[in-house]
Design a protein around this motif. Sequence first.
Motif, PDB file in Angstrom:
ATOM      1  N   UNK A  67       0.827  -1.217   0.000  1.00  0.00           N
ATOM      2  CA  UNK A  67       0.000   0.000   0.000  1.00  0.00           C
ATOM      3  C   UNK A  67       0.861   1.268   0.000  1.00  0.00           C
ATOM      4  N   UNK A  68       1.998   1.224   0.689  1.00  0.00           N
ATOM      5  CA  UNK A  68       2.911   2.376   0.662  1.00  0.00           C
ATOM      6  C   UNK A  68       3.449   2.599  -0.740  1.00  0.00           C
ATOM      7  N   UNK A  69       3.814   1.519  -1.394  1.00  0.00           N
ATOM      8  CA  UNK A  69       4.312   1.588  -2.772  1.00  0.00           C
ATOM      9  C   UNK A  69       3.246   2.198  -3.685  1.00  0.00           C
ATOM     10  N   UNK A  70       2.006   1.685  -3.561  1.00  0.00           N
ATOM     11  CA  UNK A  70       0.936   2.174  -4.442  1.00  0.00           C
ATOM     12  C   UNK A  70       0.470   3.582  -4.087  1.00  0.00           C
ATOM     13  N   UNK A  71       0.733   4.015  -2.873  1.00  0.00           N
ATOM     14  CA  UNK A  71       0.385   5.404  -2.530  1.00  0.00           C
ATOM     15  C   UNK A  71       1.216   6.344  -3.395  1.00  0.00           C
ATOM     16  N   UNK A  72       2.508   6.086  -3.482  1.00  0.00           N
ATOM     17  CA  UNK A  72       3.387   6.954  -4.284  1.00  0.00           C
ATOM     18  C   UNK A  72       3.071   6.782  -5.772  1.00  0.00           C
ATOM     19  N   UNK A  73       2.897   5.549  -6.195  1.00  0.00           N
ATOM     20  CA  UNK A  73       2.574   5.290  -7.603  1.00  0.00           C
ATOM     21  C   UNK A  73       1.277   6.037  -7.968  1.00  0.00           C
ATOM     22  N   UNK A  74       0.298   5.940  -7.082  1.00  0.00           N
ATOM     23  CA  UNK A  74      -0.981   6.609  -7.328  1.00  0.00           C
ATOM     24  C   UNK A  74      -0.801   8.116  -7.446  1.00  0.00           C
ATOM     25  N   UNK A  75      -0.030   8.688  -6.532  1.00  0.00           N
ATOM     26  CA  UNK A  75       0.210  10.135  -6.591  1.00  0.00           C
ATOM     27  C   UNK A  75       0.821  10.514  -7.932  1.00  0.00           C
ATOM     28  N   UNK A  76       1.782   9.716  -8.374  1.00  0.00           N
ATOM     29  CA  UNK A  76       2.474  10.023  -9.637  1.00  0.00           C
ATOM     30  C   UNK A  76       1.553   9.843 -10.845  1.00  0.00           C
ATOM     31  N   UNK A  77       0.536   9.029 -10.657  1.00  0.00           N
ATOM     32  CA  UNK A  77      -0.409   8.818 -11.767  1.00  0.00           C
ATOM     33  C   UNK A  77      -1.614   9.754 -11.694  1.00  0.00           C
ATOM     34  N   UNK A  78      -1.582  10.675 -10.743  1.00  0.00           N
ATOM     35  CA  UNK A  78      -2.639  11.678 -10.688  1.00  0.00           C
ATOM     36  C   UNK A  78      -3.737  11.397  -9.676  1.00  0.00           C
ATOM     37  N   UNK A  79      -3.581  10.346  -8.870  1.00  0.00           N
ATOM     38  CA  UNK A  79      -4.594  10.073  -7.845  1.00  0.00           C
ATOM     39  C   UNK A  79      -4.513  11.147  -6.760  1.00  0.00           C
ATOM     40  N   UNK A  80      -5.649  11.531  -6.243  1.00  0.00           N
ATOM     41  CA  UNK A  80      -5.667  12.501  -5.143  1.00  0.00           C
ATOM     42  C   UNK A  80      -6.931  12.306  -4.328  1.00  0.00           C
ATOM     43  N   UNK A  81      -6.846  12.644  -3.059  1.00  0.00           N
ATOM     44  CA  UNK A  81      -7.978  12.529  -2.129  1.00  0.00           C
ATOM     45  C   UNK A  81      -8.560  11.110  -2.123  1.00  0.00           C
ATOM     46  N   UNK A  82      -7.667  10.134  -2.220  1.00  0.00           N
ATOM     47  CA  UNK A  82      -8.104   8.736  -2.176  1.00  0.00           C
ATOM     48  C   UNK A  82      -7.285   7.988  -1.133  1.00  0.00           C
ATOM     49  N   UNK A  83      -7.765   6.799  -0.802  1.00  0.00           N
ATOM     50  CA  UNK A  83      -7.022   5.911   0.099  1.00  0.00           C
ATOM     51  C   UNK A  83      -6.635   4.656  -0.681  1.00  0.00           C
ATOM     52  N   UNK A  84      -5.413   4.199  -0.485  1.00  0.00           N
ATOM     53  CA  UNK A  84      -5.040   2.920  -1.102  1.00  0.00           C
ATOM     54  C   UNK A  84      -5.587   1.809  -0.212  1.00  0.00           C
ATOM     55  N   UNK A  85      -6.067   0.779  -0.830  1.00  0.00           N
ATOM     56  CA  UNK A  85      -6.573  -0.353  -0.048  1.00  0.00           C
ATOM     57  C   UNK A  85      -6.409  -1.626  -0.840  1.00  0.00           C
ATOM     58  N   UNK A  86      -6.659  -2.724  -0.183  1.00  0.00           N
ATOM     59  CA  UNK A  86      -6.535  -4.025  -0.849  1.00  0.00           C
ATOM     60  C   UNK A  86      -7.875  -4.734  -0.675  1.00  0.00           C
TER      61      UNK A  86
END
Length: 339
Positions: A287-306
Amino acid sequence: MYYLHLVTIFATMSEEINNIVVLTSGGDAPGMNAAIRAVTRTALYHGKKVFGAYRGYEGMIEDDIVELTTDSVKHILALGGTFLKSARSQEFRTPEGRAKAAANLKKRNIDALVVIGGDGSFTGALKIAEEHNIRVIGVPGTIDNDLYGTDFTIGYDTATNTVIESVDKIRDTASSHNRLFFVEVMGRDTGYIAASTGMATGALSIILPEKKSTYDDLFEDLRKAQAKRKTSNIVMVAEGNHLGDIFEIAQAVKKEFPSIDVKVTNLGHTQRGGSPSTNDRVLASVLGFYAVKGLMEGQAKVMTGMINQKVVYTPLSEAISKTTDLDEEMLTIARILAT
Ligand code: F6P
């Protein structure tokens, strides 16, 4: 053709982030360190600068922010707690507090924030995102497992393992002395810890915040246990239950069943400590990995989850406002198996 090209450039520009800050907020949870490590190393891998704010939002307000390197996060994977420390900031609840925090980020050219925490922490994250145009992403870190948008939160697996280890020990002494133990576990608003550990330890009754249990229900369970000649019993009580304080519950039972030897154990903050389990380390890393990946892909105001072994992004507004219902069937199974 040109139009498409421009859209691509625009999308890339809007997704560009410069520097990231990571913090842990609210009640600490085993695996938070693993999540900080994952955020830091993923950001560095992508050539971003990464900072850590100490004591959650307090550090952002007081400018207690340091740059993190690969070495800053070495050998922390196995450590409980959070090396960045955590707090529940009152000042961050005010617009003035958030403005101070945002100014401290802006002076370092930090435009993205990763918050590792629970619902209270995400409420603050949403506010600073909306008021100060900071891109935020949440990583679910709480032992309570009470966030919508993920099957499990970081820390829950370790906490439940800690609970069953203790309750197994309590069971030994309960059975040696023919005693009834009330065991209180954490969960101010939700009973996931109580429900799963209740089943895992064979608790006679599980008293939860989500269900309006009555004394009659509890007394009936105890009568059934007596009828079956069960000599020792565990009752799992979630902190935020509707019957009341665990000592009051124990007293009421003692009054109704004077012959039963009743004891109380509150496992308290032991549940929040300890080295994270394999599941929590893996979850935190992914989830930490995907938090940064998500930010770089334009994700915002979201939570990473599985969910079902797949990484998903859920709007923070939903993660904090929606709930996943407790599995009623699981409670029924636990009940059938315990008597
Ligand atoms: O949010 C996690 C949690 O462990 C709750 O289950 C519990 O009610 C609360 O934290 C306790 O918080 P504190 O450590 O501030 O007393």
